[in-house]
Structure formats: C-alpha cells, structure tokens
Design an enzyme around this catalytic site. Structure first.
Site, PDB file in Angstrom:
ATOM      1  N   GLY A 185       0.761  -1.241   0.000  1.00  0.00           N
ATOM      2  CA  GLY A 185       0.000   0.000   0.000  1.00  0.00           C
ATOM      3  C   GLY A 185       0.791   1.289   0.000  1.00  0.00           C
ATOM      4  O   GLY A 185       0.203   2.369  -0.056  1.00  0.00           O
ATOM      5  N   ASP A 186       2.129   1.196   0.034  1.00  0.00           N
ATOM      6  CA  ASP A 186       2.896   2.443   0.091  1.00  0.00           C
ATOM      7  C   ASP A 186       4.305   2.258  -0.477  1.00  0.00           C
ATOM      8  O   ASP A 186       5.293   2.662   0.131  1.00  0.00           O
ATOM      9  CB  ASP A 186       2.981   2.944   1.546  1.00  0.00           C
ATOM     10  CG  ASP A 186       3.401   4.409   1.639  1.00  0.00           C
ATOM     11  OD1 ASP A 186       3.343   5.116   0.612  1.00  0.00           O
ATOM     12  OD2 ASP A 186       3.788   4.841   2.740  1.00  0.00           O
ATOM     13  N   LEU A 187       4.389   1.660  -1.664  1.00  0.00           N
ATOM     14  CA  LEU A 187       5.702   1.460  -2.294  1.00  0.00           C
ATOM     15  C   LEU A 187       6.121   2.769  -2.970  1.00  0.00           C
ATOM     16  O   LEU A 187       6.143   2.898  -4.188  1.00  0.00           O
ATOM     17  CB  LEU A 187       5.645   0.309  -3.293  1.00  0.00           C
ATOM     18  CG  LEU A 187       5.490  -1.091  -2.671  1.00  0.00           C
ATOM     19  CD1 LEU A 187       5.343  -2.155  -3.752  1.00  0.00           C
ATOM     20  CD2 LEU A 187       6.668  -1.417  -1.756  1.00  0.00           C
ATOM     21  N   ASN A 188       6.455   3.734  -2.137  1.00  0.00           N
ATOM     22  CA  ASN A 188       6.833   5.037  -2.672  1.00  0.00           C
ATOM     23  C   ASN A 188       8.344   5.156  -2.811  1.00  0.00           C
ATOM     24  O   ASN A 188       9.100   4.251  -2.459  1.00  0.00           O
ATOM     25  CB  ASN A 188       6.219   6.173  -1.842  1.00  0.00           C
ATOM     26  CG  ASN A 188       6.839   6.295  -0.463  1.00  0.00           C
ATOM     27  OD1 ASN A 188       8.057   6.241  -0.284  1.00  0.00           O
ATOM     28  ND2 ASN A 188       5.994   6.478   0.545  1.00  0.00           N
TER      29      ASN A 188
ATOM     30  N   ASN B  23      10.310   4.590   0.351  1.00  0.00           N
ATOM     31  CA  ASN B  23      10.145   3.298   1.028  1.00  0.00           C
ATOM     32  C   ASN B  23      10.803   2.137   0.292  1.00  0.00           C
ATOM     33  O   ASN B  23      10.720   0.996   0.744  1.00  0.00           O
ATOM     34  CB  ASN B  23       8.655   2.989   1.228  1.00  0.00           C
ATOM     35  CG  ASN B  23       8.054   3.824   2.347  1.00  0.00           C
ATOM     36  OD1 ASN B  23       8.774   4.393   3.159  1.00  0.00           O
ATOM     37  ND2 ASN B  23       6.734   3.899   2.383  1.00  0.00           N
TER      38      ASN B  23
END
Length: 377
Positions: free
Chosen positions: A229-232, A235
């Site tokens: 949900g947050d593979l930015n 990260n």
C-alpha cells in the site's frame, strides 16, 4: 494512520521522544547499548537509526537498527501492528529484503511504552527493526530498468502475501474505512477543505467524482489481495548492481514501512507504485508502462483492471496531495517532509487529466507491450 472513518490525527499523536530518551528506552526494553543515534524523517510515527555497542559475549545480532515508535492512535491496535510485523518477518523468510524485529528482553516482537509527559502520557508501540542498507529511489537517477524491477517487486510481494501469509492477526488488515486504502478515495470529500478554494481543489473534486462513478462500481471485478500500500520512492531502497558509472544499474535492497498494509486488490498496488515512481522520473508519463511491464511479468492484469488504472493512479495522486495538505495543517513543523509529493505531484496529475485517459493509457500500454510478452493470466 487512523483506521477509522473519522481520520483526524489528534494533537501529539506523533511521538516526540528525544535522543536520550530513545537510548534509555532501547537499553530498558531491549537490553542493548546505543553508541550512535540519529533521527529519521517520518509521517506520523517516529524513527531513529542507531548503532549498537556489542561487548564480547553480549549476544548475537546486527550492529545497526531502526527504533520505530508508532503513533498513539495505531498503537491502540496491537493486532494491526503485529500483522504488519509478522508480514515483514514472513517476507524476509521468503527472500524479500524486509526488516525483521529484534526481540524485547521479554521475548516479544514489540512493547507498549509510555511516552514523555509532554505528550499527555500517551502509550506508544515500540519495535527495534534491523537496518536495511541502500539508497532511497528518491535519491538516485532513475531509469527504465529500476522501474521494471520495482513493478516486478510489487507484484511478487502481493502474490507471496496473498498466497502464503497466514497468521491470526491478519484479520486486522481488513481496514474498511482506512483513508489510505485506494478504495476510499471518496472519503477525501471530508479533507479537501485543506486545499483552500483554488484550481487544485477543483482538480481533486473532479478526480473524486470520476472515481465514484467509474471505479467504485467495478471493485468487485478486481482480484483481491493483501497490499503493502505504500511502495513510494522513499520506502524502496536500492544498491548498485553494476560498476558502470555511465549507465548505473540498481537492484532493490530494502522494502520499508508496512504501516499502510490492508486488504485491497492487485491493481491497487501497481497503481500506487506507478504514481510514486512518476514523482521521481524526468519522463513521468512513460513510467507507468515500465512499472506495468514489470508487474505483468509476474501477474498480468485483466481487462477490467487495466481499464481502471488511469483513474486509480489519479486517485492515489489525490489521496497523497489532499492528506498531505490536511496533515501539514496539524503538524506545520513537519510540513517540508509531508509536502514532498506536492512539489511535482500537482503538475503530473494535471498533465494526466489534460491529456485524458485514452492518451495516457496508450502511452502506458504501448511502452509495456515493447517488453517481452508476459506469462498468460
């Protein structure tokens, strides 16, 4: 992040321990002596990078760790924090570059501790995680190879979690009203006030309405799974895989921050990843094709999922930009970190909407099609 429908981070929800307090906490809870410490940037949690002094006979373990102090709201949901931590442990055992926890003196993966008196004596969940080497994607000159690899990682990670990760705490990841779940773009209606009255607000309201009309009715046709949900771009850590200075190649060396994990859909993960990789590219419109090619080399999307991709990417831009503006009002001292995406995010979202779904999808799909054919769905 709060998992309730009323996503309103309260004052002091973010921990505010000093370095001395963090050092004392690690000694008391984990029985380790800290020789070096520095704070790390974060959204609503507090993180410290630290090095441990090891005397002979002091036991085994890594030399560097990240002390992660979870915000007071999420700390009230121990099953949720445990599910995230167990997922990290599972992925590490499966060969993914994920951190693992150092156990407390009591043999637990986490501990609920009192904060400083200035924070209203809140309780915070504390974990000590192995420090992962590498450089955030945000700090390298990105290329098509790393975008493909990150897309491949996103699919492989969700596939492994959905097929093999079984733990009693996993039920806590059904976070129906979680503001960062991509299905919940309509909840942004409550927070658009943070943008003020301007063209940006009009753009977001347009995205929300399109999302309500064209994505929400199709959710049941997407394949469900667990999402990171947050593979930015902050990260995902990478390290060089070749010595070439002219054309450096990278491989993923670390996956960080599992706090936005929830049940969603495979297509959510690729959309979220595309959006964040666009932020770091000099050629943002083509990024989606490279990420998509990597994702589909592991898990081809269905026609319904492909058809929703444009609005899902737009929806994630809207989430990131609106929630950052909302949170910056509450934590003005953290505004620079919170508004990182906004520096180029508005420009990318507006460009996408001006070009339109058909034109953007043509770029993505033709770029992805240029790669060797994916396995059959």
């Amino acid at each position: 992040m709060s998992s309730g429908n009323d996503y309103q981070p309260k004052a002091f929800t973010k921990p505010a321990l000093g370095e001395r307090e963090a050092i004392e906490l690690v000694d008391r809870v984990f029985g380790l002596k800290v020789s070096w410490i520095r704070p790390l940037p974060s959204y609503e949690d507090q993180n410290f990078h630290m090095r441990i002094s090891r005397n002979k006979g002091a036991g085994e373990g890594a030399d560097e760790y990240v002390l992660k102090i979870t915000n007071s709201e999420d700390s009230q949901e121990p099953d949720l924090v445990e599910a995230q931590t167990r997922a990290m442990m599972f992925l590490s055992a499966e060969g993914f570059p994920s951190a693992t926890p150092y156990l407390t003196k009591d043999g637990n993966i986490m501990s609920l501790e009192s904060g400083d008196a200035g924070a209203g004596n809140k309780k915070y969940m504390v974990r000590l995680l192995t420090y992962l080497p590498g450089t955030p994607v945000a700090k390298i000159a990105t290329n098509t190879h790393i975008f493909f690899e990150i897309g491949k990682l996103a699919a492989s990670l969700d596939k492994a979690l959905s097929e093999k990760f079984h733990h009693p705490s996993v039920k806590s990841l059904h976070r129906g009203q979680f503001i960062w779940n991509l299905a919940n773009v309509p909840l942004l209606d409550q927070y658009v006030y943070a943008l003020g009255q301007n063209k940006y607000r009009e753009v977001v309201e347009q995205v929300i309405e399109m999302f309500k009309g064209k994505v929400i009715p199709k959710l049941s046709s997407f394949r469900a799974c667990l999402n990171h949900g947050d593979l930015n771009d902050h990260n995902i850590l990478v390290e060089p895989s070749s010595a070439s200075l002219e054309n450096p190649q990278y491989q993923v060396s670390g996956i960080l921050d599992f706090s936005d994990m929830s049940y969603g859909y495979f297509v959510f993960e690729v959309a979220i990843t595309i959006m964040y990789m666009m932020i770091e590219s000099p050629d943002p419109l083509h990024v989606g094709g490279h990420v998509l090619a990597g994702f589909e080399s592991v898990l081809p999307l269905t026609e319904e999922e492909r058809g929703a991709l444009f609005l899902l990417v737009s929806g994630r831009f809207a989430q990131s930009l609106v929630i950052a503006a909302h949170t910056a009002l509450l934590y003005p001292e953290n505004k620079e970190y919170l508004m990182i995406t906004a520096k180029t995010g508005w420009k990318h979202l507006i460009t996408m909407l001006e070009l339109g779904q058909e034109a953007v999808e043509r770029i993505w799909f033709e770029t992805a099609q240029a790669y060797p054919s994916s396995p059959p769905a």
